[in-house]
Motif scaffolding. Structure first.
Motif: not given
Length: 126
Positions: A81-102
């Protein structure tokens, strides 16, 4: 506002992916070993191959990131069913060619995705 629900298949960070897929491949090799040891196909070999196919299917299709409205739903194998993450509460978004982290709730989330999915997720988050 996101007009439709978008879903992306992912893999967890590199270390967890290597551990999971190593165990899944081990199931295949155990079944292959049983098959070659007794020189004919037995039911135990079939069970190992079925387990390999099942865990491969689960490892690919149960891991989804769904984005709808202002939420990101991250589904895992143990929590479909998954865990809910509010987009407004996400910080420090980083991405590379194959990876995303926040960072969400002081916890770092890392996901491996195809590069076109990362581009689309970044455009939907920002």
């Amino acid at each position: 506002m996101i007009p439709q629900k978008r879903s992306f298949l992912y893999q967890p960070d590199m270390l967890n992916s290597i551990i999971y897929w190593s165990w899944v491949v081990a199931l295949f090799f155990i079944g292959l070993t049983f098959w070659l040891e007794v020189t004919h196909f037995q039911w135990i070999t079939l069970m190992f191959f079925i387990a390999f196919a099942f865990f491969t299917w689960c490892g690919i299709f149960f891991r989804k990131i769904s984005i709808n409205d202002q939420n990101i739903v991250v589904s895992t194998i143990l929590n479909p069913q998954g865990s809910q993450i509010n987009i407004n509460e996400i910080s420090n978004v980083k991405s590379s060619k194959r990876k995303i982290s926040f960072v969400f709730n002081n916890k770092k989330h890392e996901y491996l995705l195809p590069s076109n999915s990362i581009i689309e997720i970044l455009s939907l988050i920002k």
